[in-house]
Design an enzyme around this catalytic site. Structure first.
Site, PDB file in Angstrom:
ATOM      1  N   HIS A 184     -11.185 -14.791  -2.631  1.00 62.28           N
ATOM      2  CA  HIS A 184     -11.585 -13.901  -1.538  1.00 62.28           C
ATOM      3  C   HIS A 184     -13.047 -14.173  -1.187  1.00 62.28           C
ATOM      4  O   HIS A 184     -13.923 -14.084  -2.066  1.00 62.28           O
ATOM      5  CB  HIS A 184     -11.461 -12.435  -1.975  1.00 62.28           C
ATOM      6  CG  HIS A 184     -10.054 -11.966  -2.140  1.00 62.28           C
ATOM      7  ND1 HIS A 184      -9.590 -10.816  -1.554  1.00 62.28           N
ATOM      8  CD2 HIS A 184      -9.002 -12.493  -2.810  1.00 62.28           C
ATOM      9  CE1 HIS A 184      -8.305 -10.638  -1.855  1.00 62.28           C
ATOM     10  NE2 HIS A 184      -7.937 -11.655  -2.629  1.00 62.28           N
ATOM     11  N   ASP A 209      -2.434  -5.451  -5.895  1.00 59.91           N
ATOM     12  CA  ASP A 209      -3.798  -5.009  -5.626  1.00 59.91           C
ATOM     13  C   ASP A 209      -4.638  -5.169  -6.882  1.00 59.91           C
ATOM     14  O   ASP A 209      -4.121  -5.353  -7.987  1.00 59.91           O
ATOM     15  CB  ASP A 209      -3.823  -3.584  -5.067  1.00 59.91           C
ATOM     16  CG  ASP A 209      -4.713  -3.517  -3.835  1.00 59.91           C
ATOM     17  OD1 ASP A 209      -5.760  -4.201  -3.841  1.00 59.91           O
ATOM     18  OD2 ASP A 209      -4.382  -2.802  -2.876  1.00 59.91           O
ATOM     19  N   GLU A 210      -5.953  -5.092  -6.709  1.00 61.01           N
ATOM     20  CA  GLU A 210      -6.862  -5.421  -7.815  1.00 61.01           C
ATOM     21  C   GLU A 210      -6.731  -4.446  -8.988  1.00 61.01           C
ATOM     22  O   GLU A 210      -7.024  -4.809 -10.130  1.00 61.01           O
ATOM     23  CB  GLU A 210      -8.317  -5.477  -7.321  1.00 61.01           C
ATOM     24  CG  GLU A 210      -8.926  -4.161  -6.836  1.00 61.01           C
ATOM     25  CD  GLU A 210      -8.476  -3.757  -5.436  1.00 61.01           C
ATOM     26  OE1 GLU A 210      -7.857  -4.586  -4.740  1.00 61.01           O
ATOM     27  OE2 GLU A 210      -8.727  -2.592  -5.061  1.00 61.01           O
ATOM     28  N   LYS A 249       1.122  -9.901  -2.763  1.00 58.86           N
ATOM     29  CA  LYS A 249      -0.041  -9.889  -3.657  1.00 58.86           C
ATOM     30  C   LYS A 249      -0.191  -8.509  -4.278  1.00 58.86           C
ATOM     31  O   LYS A 249      -0.067  -7.504  -3.580  1.00 58.86           O
ATOM     32  CB  LYS A 249      -1.314 -10.228  -2.867  1.00 58.86           C
ATOM     33  CG  LYS A 249      -2.587 -10.217  -3.690  1.00 58.86           C
ATOM     34  CD  LYS A 249      -3.786 -10.588  -2.846  1.00 58.86           C
ATOM     35  CE  LYS A 249      -4.736  -9.430  -2.586  1.00 58.86           C
ATOM     36  NZ  LYS A 249      -5.145  -8.628  -3.744  1.00 58.86           N
ATOM     37  N   LYS A 274       0.861  -1.185   0.000  1.00 60.38           N
ATOM     38  CA  LYS A 274       0.000   0.000   0.000  1.00 60.38           C
ATOM     39  C   LYS A 274       0.890   1.224   0.000  1.00 60.38           C
ATOM     40  O   LYS A 274       1.967   1.173   0.613  1.00 60.38           O
ATOM     41  CB  LYS A 274      -0.911   0.005   1.236  1.00 60.38           C
ATOM     42  CG  LYS A 274      -1.856  -1.175   1.355  1.00 60.38           C
ATOM     43  CD  LYS A 274      -3.054  -1.056   0.457  1.00 60.38           C
ATOM     44  CE  LYS A 274      -3.911  -2.318   0.507  1.00 60.38           C
ATOM     45  NZ  LYS A 274      -5.151  -2.237  -0.251  1.00 60.38           N
ATOM     46  N   GLY A 316      -9.314  -7.639   3.604  1.00 56.03           N
ATOM     47  CA  GLY A 316     -10.091  -6.401   3.632  1.00 56.03           C
ATOM     48  C   GLY A 316     -10.187  -5.881   5.049  1.00 56.03           C
ATOM     49  O   GLY A 316     -11.118  -6.226   5.786  1.00 56.03           O
ATOM     50  N   LYS A 334      -2.102   1.299  -2.798  1.00 57.82           N
ATOM     51  CA  LYS A 334      -2.375   0.177  -3.700  1.00 57.82           C
ATOM     52  C   LYS A 334      -1.870   0.405  -5.115  1.00 57.82           C
ATOM     53  O   LYS A 334      -1.553  -0.555  -5.814  1.00 57.82           O
ATOM     54  CB  LYS A 334      -3.847  -0.189  -3.697  1.00 57.82           C
ATOM     55  CG  LYS A 334      -4.835   0.910  -3.990  1.00 57.82           C
ATOM     56  CD  LYS A 334      -6.215   0.309  -4.286  1.00 57.82           C
ATOM     57  CE  LYS A 334      -7.076   0.116  -3.065  1.00 57.82           C
ATOM     58  NZ  LYS A 334      -8.320  -0.614  -3.394  1.00 57.82           N
ATOM     59  N   LYS A 366     -13.077  -4.572   6.795  1.00 55.93           N
ATOM     60  CA  LYS A 366     -13.608  -3.262   6.384  1.00 55.93           C
ATOM     61  C   LYS A 366     -14.737  -3.371   5.366  1.00 55.93           C
ATOM     62  O   LYS A 366     -15.386  -2.379   5.045  1.00 55.93           O
ATOM     63  CB  LYS A 366     -12.475  -2.407   5.795  1.00 55.93           C
ATOM     64  CG  LYS A 366     -11.981  -2.887   4.422  1.00 55.93           C
ATOM     65  CD  LYS A 366     -10.830  -2.068   3.874  1.00 55.93           C
ATOM     66  CE  LYS A 366     -10.416  -2.573   2.493  1.00 55.93           C
ATOM     67  NZ  LYS A 366      -9.219  -1.944   1.956  1.00 55.93           N
ATOM     68  N   GLN A 390      -4.914 -12.294   4.436  1.00 54.56           N
ATOM     69  CA  GLN A 390      -4.244 -11.187   3.760  1.00 54.56           C
ATOM     70  C   GLN A 390      -4.420  -9.904   4.570  1.00 54.56           C
ATOM     71  O   GLN A 390      -5.540  -9.578   4.968  1.00 54.56           O
ATOM     72  CB  GLN A 390      -4.836 -11.005   2.361  1.00 54.56           C
ATOM     73  CG  GLN A 390      -4.062 -10.057   1.440  1.00 54.56           C
ATOM     74  CD  GLN A 390      -4.069  -8.586   1.823  1.00 54.56           C
ATOM     75  OE1 GLN A 390      -3.039  -7.910   1.825  1.00 54.56           O
ATOM     76  NE2 GLN A 390      -5.229  -8.086   2.183  1.00 54.56           N
ATOM     77  N   ALA A 391      -3.333  -9.178   4.764  1.00 54.79           N
ATOM     78  CA  ALA A 391      -3.418  -7.855   5.398  1.00 54.79           C
ATOM     79  C   ALA A 391      -2.534  -6.879   4.631  1.00 54.79           C
ATOM     80  O   ALA A 391      -1.345  -7.133   4.439  1.00 54.79           O
ATOM     81  CB  ALA A 391      -2.971  -7.931   6.854  1.00 54.79           C
ATOM     82  N   GLY A 392      -3.147  -5.790   4.172  1.00 54.90           N
ATOM     83  CA  GLY A 392      -2.398  -4.729   3.500  1.00 54.90           C
ATOM     84  C   GLY A 392      -2.095  -3.637   4.513  1.00 54.90           C
ATOM     85  O   GLY A 392      -1.009  -3.566   5.093  1.00 54.90           O
ATOM     86  N   GLY A 393      -3.110  -2.784   4.770  1.00 50.60           N
ATOM     87  CA  GLY A 393      -2.956  -1.723   5.770  1.00 50.60           C
ATOM     88  C   GLY A 393      -2.538  -2.267   7.120  1.00 50.60           C
ATOM     89  O   GLY A 393      -1.796  -1.607   7.864  1.00 50.60           O
ATOM     90  N   HIS A 409      -9.289 -12.553  -7.172  1.00 50.17           N
ATOM     91  CA  HIS A 409      -9.783 -11.380  -6.454  1.00 50.17           C
ATOM     92  C   HIS A 409     -11.206 -11.122  -6.933  1.00 50.17           C
ATOM     93  O   HIS A 409     -11.502 -11.295  -8.112  1.00 50.17           O
ATOM     94  CB  HIS A 409      -8.875 -10.172  -6.737  1.00 50.17           C
ATOM     95  CG  HIS A 409      -9.094  -9.043  -5.779  1.00 50.17           C
ATOM     96  ND1 HIS A 409     -10.245  -8.272  -5.788  1.00 50.17           N
ATOM     97  CD2 HIS A 409      -8.322  -8.567  -4.764  1.00 50.17           C
ATOM     98  CE1 HIS A 409     -10.152  -7.362  -4.821  1.00 50.17           C
ATOM     99  NE2 HIS A 409      -9.008  -7.520  -4.180  1.00 50.17           N
ATOM    100  N   ARG A 410     -12.086 -10.710  -6.020  1.00 50.89           N
ATOM    101  CA  ARG A 410     -13.510 -10.608  -6.390  1.00 50.89           C
ATOM    102  C   ARG A 410     -13.990  -9.162  -6.547  1.00 50.89           C
ATOM    103  O   ARG A 410     -15.201  -8.894  -6.412  1.00 50.89           O
ATOM    104  CB  ARG A 410     -14.374 -11.334  -5.364  1.00 50.89           C
ATOM    105  CG  ARG A 410     -14.244 -10.761  -3.969  1.00 50.89           C
ATOM    106  CD  ARG A 410     -15.190 -11.447  -2.988  1.00 50.89           C
ATOM    107  NE  ARG A 410     -15.033 -10.896  -1.665  1.00 50.89           N
ATOM    108  CZ  ARG A 410     -15.898 -11.005  -0.672  1.00 50.89           C
ATOM    109  NH1 ARG A 410     -17.006 -11.683  -0.844  1.00 50.89           N
ATOM    110  NH2 ARG A 410     -15.679 -10.467   0.500  1.00 50.89           N
TER     111      ARG A 410
END
Ligand SMILES: O=C(O)[C@H](O)COP(=O)(O)O
Ligand SMILES: [Mg+2]
Length: 423
Positions: A310, A187-188, A185, A159, A347, A161, A318, A368-371, A277-278
């Protein structure tokens, strides 16, 4: 000449054949339309009927669907009830998801005979289900790629993203991998933009991956987003295999199921796993009375053959979620011998949510964790260590607080985010 009208599409004494595809819908009949009429219009428009009476006779094979169950036959205008419709096998082209969806999730979604209609669930007959490839690896990716069986595999999305240079993206990957995540990963909405071109990112990220593997002694991999027009996407899949990666990532809803089927075929030849990814699923499934449920989208994803999907965070993250636990159970259940799918929880996750998440989903998942990694006060590497410590605490059966005594990174994450659900 004999003819059919929409009234011929309902028979409450009908018992579906084993080869029928049975679909459950929630419908709200339009003002002035009784439930039985609305149900038969659904069966008619989604198989071989229309609004007018039609001639049949010689040269016509009856491919009509049958509405055979109505939960509440007296439902008042503006309210909903569930109906079930059985479709004969011959209506469908085996192995073609677009054709099937043009029947069961086609015109009926916009038909004025109903105020709203939601495709809730499907019971896939063996012939139709096994006409699709299904996943190549499914949840075996955990063992086969990472040699892991006692904990979820972990992924992270750099991030912000989009906007990171290729060099910085790959460096973030290195820090996350060496901190303890298994998968970098994309991002979409990161594909092949000027600030971070696809092929450069592939090569540079895998170089950092190799470095991280050498340093940690653990297998690591990369979910690179190959999403594009189908021909271009297949080119990118080939590049991924040529550079020695194990996975491709596809935005399965935005690129379309036929394109996913093409990727699945190519991945069979190349031995690559597919991470799905959805993004955009909520256009279909967020309104509870209308559209196509996430449950059905997940069924489709399994049939066309993604290995990871996902499916939400059981309400902890979130994003709005529909029945993560029930959908995950369906993805793991036997389906005529087709492989299962590894659910991905993503998310808004961070280390403090791990115990509740894994209580809900079990450990045979990808977290999965981004933030929740890159927002760690001490940066990506410490953020990755904190997430890894959280899943290890769960595997060891100890609390996050106890684990935090030996993991300063986890202590800092808990201090920052606690166990709160973000928005
Ligand atoms: O693609 C994803 O799954 C999201 O980017 C998740 O990001 P987050 O962990 O920061 O919510
Ligand atoms: Mg994202």
């Amino acid at each position: 000449m004999a003819g059919i009208t929409y009234e011929d599409f309902i028979d409450l004494s009908y018992e579906p054949a084993d080869s029928d595809l049975v679909c459950a819908f929630r419908i709200a009949p339009a003002e002035g339309m009784d439930v039985a009429d609305a149900a038969s219009r659904v069966a008619s428009e989604s198989s071989n009927g229309t609004w007018a009476a039609l001639p049949t006779g010689e040269g016509f094979t009856d491919m009509g669907a049958t509405a055979f169950a109505i939960d509440d036959g007296e439902v008042a205008a503006g309210e909903t009830t569930e109906i079930r419709v059985a479709y004969p096998a011959g209506l469908f082209e085996p192995g073609s998801m677009p054709q099937i969806l043009s029947c069961i999730a086609g015109n009926i979604l916009g038909m004025k005979a109903v105020d709203s209609i939601r495709l809730l669930d499907c019971e896939w007959p063996e012939g139709l289900a096994t006409s699709f490839m299904g996943p190549q690896f499914g949840s075996d990716v955990r063992e086969e790629i990472f040699g892991v069986s006692d904990r979820p595999i972990l992924a992270t999305v750099p991030k912000p993203k989009v906007g990171l240079s290729t060099e910085r993206h790959a460096q973030v990957g290195y820090e996350a991998w060496t901190g303890g995540v298994d998968l970098l990963k994309d991002d979409e909405n990161l594909t092949d933009q000027d600030f971070n071109p696809f092929h450069d990112r592939l090569v540079e990220s895998l170089a950092q991956r190799d470095r991280a593997e050498d340093e940690t002694g653990e297998p690591k991999s990369y979910l690179i987003n190959v999403t594009a027009g189908t021909n271009e996407m297949l080119e990118r899949v080939d590049q991924v295999a040529a550079e020695g990666c194990e996975y491709v990532m596809v935005d399965v809803i935005t690129c379309g199921w036929a394109a996913v089927q093409a990727v699945r075929e190519r991945c069979e030849e190349l031995g690559l796993a597919i991470h799905a990814h959805r993004a955009m699923h909520a256009a279909f499934d967020r309104l509870p009375h209308h559209g196509v449920s996430m449950r059905v989208l997940a069924q489709i994803a399994r049939l066309v053959g993604v290995d990871q999907l996902h499916t939400g965070t059981a309400g902890l993250g979130k994003l709005a979620n529909e029945d993560t636990v029930g959908i995950n159970a369906w993805l793991r259940d036997d389906l005529y011998g087709l492989s299962d799918v590894l659910p991905v929880a993503s998310g808004g996750l961070h280390p403090g949510l791990v115990p509740d998440l894994l209580d809900a989903t079990g450990t045979n998942v990808c977290v999965q964790a981004g933030g929740g990694i890159h927002g760690h006060p001490d940066g990506t590497h410490e953020g990755a260590k904190a997430l890894r410590a959280a899943v290890e605490a769960y595997a060891e059966g100890i609390s996050l607080e106890s684990k935090a005594d030996e993991s300063p990174a986890l202590a800092t994450a808990i201090d920052k985010w606690g166990t709160e659900t973000p928005r």
